[in-house]
Motif scaffolding. Structure first.
Motif, mmCIF file in Angstrom:
data_model
loop_
_atom_site.group_PDB
_atom_site.id
_atom_site.type_symbol
_atom_site.label_atom_id
_atom_site.label_comp_id
_atom_site.label_asym_id
_atom_site.label_seq_id
_atom_site.Cartn_x
_atom_site.Cartn_y
_atom_site.Cartn_z
ATOM 1 N N ASP A 39 -6.198 3.872 -3.548
ATOM 2 C CA ASP A 39 -6.967 2.738 -3.045
ATOM 3 C C ASP A 39 -7.675 2.098 -4.261
ATOM 4 O O ASP A 39 -7.752 2.736 -5.323
ATOM 5 C CB ASP A 39 -7.973 3.301 -2.028
ATOM 6 C CG ASP A 39 -9.034 2.321 -1.634
ATOM 7 O OD1 ASP A 39 -8.682 1.204 -1.243
ATOM 8 O OD2 ASP A 39 -10.230 2.677 -1.720
ATOM 9 N N VAL A 48 -19.749 -2.549 -6.007
ATOM 10 C CA VAL A 48 -20.769 -3.433 -6.594
ATOM 11 C C VAL A 48 -21.093 -4.540 -5.584
ATOM 12 O O VAL A 48 -20.341 -4.750 -4.633
ATOM 13 C CB VAL A 48 -20.275 -4.064 -7.930
ATOM 14 C CG1 VAL A 48 -20.155 -3.015 -9.013
ATOM 15 C CG2 VAL A 48 -18.948 -4.799 -7.743
ATOM 16 N N SER A 77 -4.362 -1.453 -1.202
ATOM 17 C CA SER A 77 -5.706 -2.047 -1.142
ATOM 18 C C SER A 77 -5.862 -3.043 0.005
ATOM 19 O O SER A 77 -4.880 -3.628 0.465
ATOM 20 C CB SER A 77 -5.970 -2.771 -2.471
ATOM 21 O OG SER A 77 -7.155 -3.520 -2.400
ATOM 22 N N GLY A 78 -7.113 -3.253 0.407
ATOM 23 C CA GLY A 78 -7.404 -4.291 1.388
ATOM 24 C C GLY A 78 -7.424 -5.672 0.746
ATOM 25 O O GLY A 78 -7.351 -6.690 1.423
ATOM 26 N N GLU A 153 -14.102 -13.566 2.129
ATOM 27 C CA GLU A 153 -13.063 -13.411 1.098
ATOM 28 C C GLU A 153 -11.684 -13.525 1.743
ATOM 29 O O GLU A 153 -11.394 -12.845 2.727
ATOM 30 C CB GLU A 153 -13.235 -12.017 0.452
ATOM 31 C CG GLU A 153 -12.300 -11.742 -0.711
ATOM 32 C CD GLU A 153 -12.493 -10.323 -1.270
ATOM 33 O OE1 GLU A 153 -13.287 -9.538 -0.706
ATOM 34 O OE2 GLU A 153 -11.829 -10.006 -2.267
ATOM 35 N N ASN A 155 -8.106 -12.551 1.808
ATOM 36 C CA ASN A 155 -7.224 -11.511 1.252
ATOM 37 C C ASN A 155 -5.768 -11.738 1.656
ATOM 38 O O ASN A 155 -5.002 -10.799 1.847
ATOM 39 C CB ASN A 155 -7.706 -10.126 1.709
ATOM 40 C CG ASN A 155 -8.982 -9.723 1.002
ATOM 41 O OD1 ASN A 155 -9.244 -10.157 -0.113
ATOM 42 N ND2 ASN A 155 -9.801 -8.912 1.652
ATOM 43 N N SER A 160 -12.018 -10.832 4.733
ATOM 44 C CA SER A 160 -13.191 -9.950 4.721
ATOM 45 C C SER A 160 -14.460 -10.787 4.836
ATOM 46 O O SER A 160 -14.627 -11.757 4.093
ATOM 47 C CB SER A 160 -13.262 -9.182 3.389
ATOM 48 O OG SER A 160 -12.234 -8.236 3.312
ATOM 49 N N HIS A 162 -18.192 -10.233 4.129
ATOM 50 C CA HIS A 162 -19.112 -9.274 3.492
ATOM 51 C C HIS A 162 -20.547 -9.533 3.925
ATOM 52 O O HIS A 162 -20.999 -10.675 3.925
ATOM 53 C CB HIS A 162 -19.054 -9.432 1.967
ATOM 54 C CG HIS A 162 -17.727 -9.060 1.386
ATOM 55 N ND1 HIS A 162 -17.412 -7.764 1.067
ATOM 56 C CD2 HIS A 162 -16.645 -9.797 1.058
ATOM 57 C CE1 HIS A 162 -16.183 -7.723 0.562
ATOM 58 N NE2 HIS A 162 -15.694 -8.955 0.556
ATOM 59 N N ARG A 164 -23.045 -7.160 2.616
ATOM 60 C CA ARG A 164 -23.809 -6.293 1.694
ATOM 61 C C ARG A 164 -25.061 -7.003 1.155
ATOM 62 O O ARG A 164 -26.103 -6.405 0.970
ATOM 63 C CB ARG A 164 -22.896 -5.861 0.534
ATOM 64 C CG ARG A 164 -23.556 -4.935 -0.469
ATOM 65 C CD ARG A 164 -22.547 -4.397 -1.459
ATOM 66 N NE ARG A 164 -21.564 -3.535 -0.819
ATOM 67 C CZ ARG A 164 -21.759 -2.249 -0.530
ATOM 68 N NH1 ARG A 164 -22.897 -1.678 -0.841
ATOM 69 N NH2 ARG A 164 -20.821 -1.537 0.053
ATOM 70 N N ARG A 194 -16.832 -0.861 4.269
ATOM 71 C CA ARG A 194 -18.142 -0.635 3.647
ATOM 72 C C ARG A 194 -18.912 -1.957 3.556
ATOM 73 O O ARG A 194 -18.630 -2.777 2.686
ATOM 74 C CB ARG A 194 -17.950 0.016 2.276
ATOM 75 C CG ARG A 194 -17.281 1.375 2.402
ATOM 76 C CD ARG A 194 -17.074 2.033 1.064
ATOM 77 N NE ARG A 194 -18.305 2.516 0.481
ATOM 78 C CZ ARG A 194 -18.353 3.301 -0.601
ATOM 79 N NH1 ARG A 194 -17.230 3.708 -1.179
ATOM 80 N NH2 ARG A 194 -19.505 3.685 -1.089
ATOM 81 N N GLU A 198 -13.599 -6.809 8.702
ATOM 82 C CA GLU A 198 -12.266 -7.246 8.266
ATOM 83 C C GLU A 198 -11.466 -7.792 9.442
ATOM 84 O O GLU A 198 -11.287 -7.109 10.452
ATOM 85 C CB GLU A 198 -11.552 -6.086 7.575
ATOM 86 C CG GLU A 198 -12.249 -5.772 6.261
ATOM 87 C CD GLU A 198 -11.748 -4.510 5.577
ATOM 88 O OE1 GLU A 198 -11.460 -4.589 4.383
ATOM 89 O OE2 GLU A 198 -11.652 -3.475 6.227
ATOM 90 N N LYS A 207 -2.562 1.006 6.457
ATOM 91 C CA LYS A 207 -2.254 1.659 5.189
ATOM 92 C C LYS A 207 -1.348 2.898 5.390
ATOM 93 O O LYS A 207 -0.570 3.247 4.505
ATOM 94 C CB LYS A 207 -3.546 2.072 4.482
ATOM 95 C CG LYS A 207 -4.324 0.895 3.875
ATOM 96 C CD LYS A 207 -5.538 1.395 3.104
ATOM 97 C CE LYS A 207 -6.199 0.262 2.319
ATOM 98 N NZ LYS A 207 -7.303 0.757 1.464
HETATM 99 O O1 LIG Z 1 -8.839 -1.108 0.370
HETATM 100 P P1 LIG Z 1 -9.797 -1.410 -0.737
HETATM 101 O O2 LIG Z 1 -9.150 -1.697 -2.045
HETATM 102 O O3 LIG Z 1 -10.883 -0.361 -0.847
HETATM 103 O O4 LIG Z 1 -10.519 -2.763 -0.257
HETATM 104 C C1 LIG Z 1 -11.472 -2.749 0.816
HETATM 105 C C2 LIG Z 1 -12.426 -3.889 0.629
HETATM 106 O O5 LIG Z 1 -12.915 -3.750 -0.717
HETATM 107 C C3 LIG Z 1 -13.739 -4.798 -1.223
HETATM 108 O O6 LIG Z 1 -15.018 -4.695 -0.624
HETATM 109 C C4 LIG Z 1 -15.725 -3.525 -0.961
HETATM 110 O O7 LIG Z 1 -15.967 -3.509 -2.394
HETATM 111 C C5 LIG Z 1 -16.818 -4.598 -2.855
HETATM 112 C C6 LIG Z 1 -16.895 -4.504 -4.367
HETATM 113 O O8 LIG Z 1 -17.366 -3.264 -4.781
HETATM 114 C C7 LIG Z 1 -18.198 -4.495 -2.171
HETATM 115 O O9 LIG Z 1 -19.046 -5.560 -2.606
HETATM 116 C C8 LIG Z 1 -18.002 -4.550 -0.644
HETATM 117 O O10 LIG Z 1 -19.246 -4.352 0.002
HETATM 118 C C9 LIG Z 1 -17.023 -3.452 -0.184
HETATM 119 O O11 LIG Z 1 -16.747 -3.568 1.203
HETATM 120 C C10 LIG Z 1 -13.103 -6.144 -1.023
HETATM 121 O O12 LIG Z 1 -13.980 -7.153 -1.484
HETATM 122 C C11 LIG Z 1 -12.688 -6.344 0.420
HETATM 123 O O13 LIG Z 1 -12.041 -7.586 0.550
HETATM 124 C C12 LIG Z 1 -11.716 -5.229 0.775
HETATM 125 O O14 LIG Z 1 -11.281 -5.399 2.111
#
Ligand SMILES: O=P(O)(O)OC[C@H]1O[C@H](O[C@H]2O[C@H](CO)[C@@H](O)[C@H](O)[C@H]2O)[C@H](O)[C@@H](O)[C@@H]1O
Length: 295
Positions: A39, A48, A77-78, A153, A155, A160, A162, A164, A194, A198, A207
């Motif tokens: 991942d 971050v 990855s997502g 975002e 993808n 996504s 966010h 955070r 996290r 999504e 996945k």
């Molecule tokens: O499957 P992954 O590669 O782990 O992607 C999952 C999501 O990851 C990203 O978001 C996460 O990481 C960011 C940067 O550290 C953080 O700011 C965010 O809070 C996390 O959820 C990515 O930006 C997403 O689009 C992905 O779905």
């Protein structure tokens, strides 16, 4: 401090450390080829606040490059496939973006071949949803515009949202706004990660399915000769852990500092431990090579 030590014990009790269990892992790989699935966010790069700045360190890139010399390696990855390639920058890997809905079997091949060749290496089970995803992205940007810190975002085959950087008291409002938008898109569904919501097509693909597809396409699906290892930190990685557990053919490794319900067999506490694990795999493999090959 006391509290985090207790958590650590709990996680270790249910899911032993992949570093402490390294000898056991490689014992089960004897006579087999290891296939690695990694991942990206939270696994190869630390979490971050700004998703655009989730860079992996040069040391981690070197560690991934090194393991890929010995073991077939894929990033799952997502993120959109292009975005995750931009972060990783290694042509020798396979990339599955959009939670496995955008698979390029070999990025090395993709540049040198014709468009037809490229297409045979691309697998995009949600391609018909592309216009709908673009529309949903625009609606989500518009709907969350008034929420300070919310970030949407694109993808490619999923979106996504966010939160955070959103004030905690507004988290419910973000969830409500996303729910409201989704009422107009019955063919899209919501999953959570996290501090991220999504939005993705309702198709039965995740996945876990992507890992099965990659194992088959790369002719790595014989459990007698291949040991797949999948390392990930998020809920969406659980689908891949589950596939390996149910097929009884490999190991999921959860990256987490806290105890969690998981289908993984082992755990690592942070990307720094992931790097240590990858380096250990390389050292083990190098020791196995006859002296003349190492020179
Ligand atoms: O499957 P992954 O590669 O782990 O992607 C999952 C999501 O990851 C990203 O978001 C996460 O990481 C960011 C940067 O550290 C953080 O700011 C965010 O809070 C996390 O959820 C990515 O930006 C997403 O689009 C992905 O779905």
């Amino acid at each position: 401090m006391q509290r985090s030590l207790e958590f650590c014990h709990l996680l270790q009790a249910t899911c032993p450390s992949a570093l402490a269990s390294f000898d056991r892992i490689i014992a089960s790989a004897q006579g087999k080829k290891i296939a690695l699935f990694l991942d990206y966010d939270g696994t190869l790069s630390p979490i971050v606040n700004d998703p655009e700045k989730a860079f992996m360190s040069p040391e981690m890139r070197a560690a991934v490059k090194n393991v890929a010399k010995f073991f077939p390696t894929a990033i799952v990855s997502g993120r959109s496939r292009d975005k995750v390639f931009e972060f990783v920058q290694l042509k020798e890997l396979c990339y599955a973006g959009s939670h496995g809905m955008d698979i390029m079997l070999s990025s090395a091949d993709s540049e040198s071949k014709t468009e037809d060749d490229k297409e045979t290496k691309l697998f995009q089970p949600a391609s018909e949803f592309l216009p709908m995803i673009i529309e949903a992205y625009d609606s989500l940007v518009e709907a969350t515009r008034s929420i300070t810190g919310a970030n949407v975002e694109n993808n490619k085959f999923c979106v996504s949202v966010h939160y955070r950087n959103v004030d905690k008291q507004d988290w419910n409002s973000v969830a409500q706004l996303v729910d409201d938008v989704l009422k107009s898109f019955p063919h899209l569904k919501l999953t959570t990660g996290r501090k991220v919501l999504e939005v993705r097509p309702v198709i039965d693909w995740d996945k876990g399915k992507a890992v099965e597809f990659l194992l088959q396409s790369l002719r790595l699906d014989d459990p007698e000769s291949v040991l797949p290892i999948y390392i990930g930190d998020d809920r969406t990685d659980e689908d891949a852990f589950k596939v390996l557990r149910e097929r009884n053919c490999g190991y999921g490794i959860l990256v987490s500092q806290l105890p969690k319900q998981t289908q993984a067999f082992y755990s690592l506490r942070a990307p720094s431990e992931v790097m240590e694990f990858l380096d250990s795999l390389v050292r083990w493999k190098e020791q196995q090579q006859p002296a003349h090959v190492q020179e």
